[in-house]
Scaffold this motif. Structure first.
Motif, PDB file in Angstrom:
ATOM      1  N   TRP A 164       0.729  -1.226   0.083  1.00  0.00           N
ATOM      2  CA  TRP A 164      -0.019   0.016  -0.024  1.00  0.00           C
ATOM      3  C   TRP A 164       0.997   1.299  -0.042  1.00  0.00           C
ATOM      4  N   VAL A 173      -5.798   4.160  -7.352  1.00  0.00           N
ATOM      5  CA  VAL A 173      -6.764   3.325  -6.741  1.00  0.00           C
ATOM      6  C   VAL A 173      -8.073   3.806  -6.422  1.00  0.00           C
ATOM      7  N   ARG A 219      -1.342   5.913  -5.157  1.00  0.00           N
ATOM      8  CA  ARG A 219      -2.845   6.143  -4.573  1.00  0.00           C
ATOM      9  C   ARG A 219      -3.557   6.977  -5.705  1.00  0.00           C
ATOM     10  N   THR A 235      -9.871   2.255  -1.538  1.00  0.00           N
ATOM     11  CA  THR A 235      -8.873   2.151  -0.579  1.00  0.00           C
ATOM     12  C   THR A 235      -9.139   0.745   0.102  1.00  0.00           C
ATOM     13  N   THR A 285       2.302   1.738  -3.397  1.00  0.00           N
ATOM     14  CA  THR A 285       1.590   1.958  -4.681  1.00  0.00           C
ATOM     15  C   THR A 285       1.158   3.781  -4.924  1.00  0.00           C
ATOM     16  N   PHE A 326      -8.997  -2.176  -2.212  1.00  0.00           N
ATOM     17  CA  PHE A 326      -7.471  -2.609  -2.753  1.00  0.00           C
ATOM     18  C   PHE A 326      -6.829  -3.350  -1.366  1.00  0.00           C
TER      19      PHE A 326
END
Length: 179
Positions: free
Chosen positions: A24, A32, A29, A35, A27, A38
């Motif tokens: 996380w 995404v 964001r 959240t 990544t 994910f």
């Protein structure tokens, strides 16, 4: 933690959550959309991967694999090594499975007996024999065990060798009925 602990053990769940958190953090964001989705999906996939790799490690760690052809050893050192590997495998079976599961697993994996024949030898129906062996496989992968006296391991080892050499599976099946 809830997702991971439903799939793997509690200690492995902590590792999975830490790995998911690291992913996380690395990544982007902005791509995404959700959240929680994910993190849930990442945790579930990491947990499943950990279970699969643990099973693969278990399969290769024992030394003897179900279905491996046992070749005749002529070298005394090789005979001793094969016996030690068999004893180690028997120790795993004795500490992780009950007697019926031990015998059913050996009959299926070592002797490649059909479920119907295993059921007949153990006094079970074919579906019950299939379920017993499935449960044995799960318990072997699970890794939890109990303390078992060495005599149990040697008793199973001797019955297995007798069955392999003489071809008579009844004494091996009789082990499943003893307390």
């Amino acid at each position: 933690m809830g997702i991971a602990s439903r799939i793997v053990t509690a200690t492995d769940a902590e590792d999975v959550v830490q790995e998911a958190w690291l992913r996380w953090n690395s990544t982007d964001r902005t791509i995404v959309r959700s959240t929680p989705a994910f993190l849930s999906r990442t945790t579930a996939r990491l947990s499943i991967t950990m279970t699969r790799t643990a099973y693969a490690r278990y399969q290769t760690a024992a030394g003897l694999q179900p279905g491996d052809a046992v070749r005749a050893a002529t070298d005394p050192a090789e005979l001793v090594e094969n016996a030690e590997q068999l004893l180690t495998a028997m120790a795993v079976l004795v500490t992780r499975l009950d007697k019926r599961e031990q015998v059913a697993f050996i009959l299926r994996e070592a002797f490649d007996l059909p479920y119907r024949n295993i059921g007949e030898l153990l006094g079970l129906s074919e579906p019950n024999a299939r379920q017993l062996i499935r449960r044995a496989r799960v318990r072997l992968v699970d890794g939890r065990g109990r303390q078992a006296p060495p005599v149990e391991r040697f008793r199973l080892f001797a019955a297995f060798l007798d069955a392999a050499h003489q071809g008579d599976l009844a004494p091996l099946a009789e082990l499943a009925r003893k307390n």
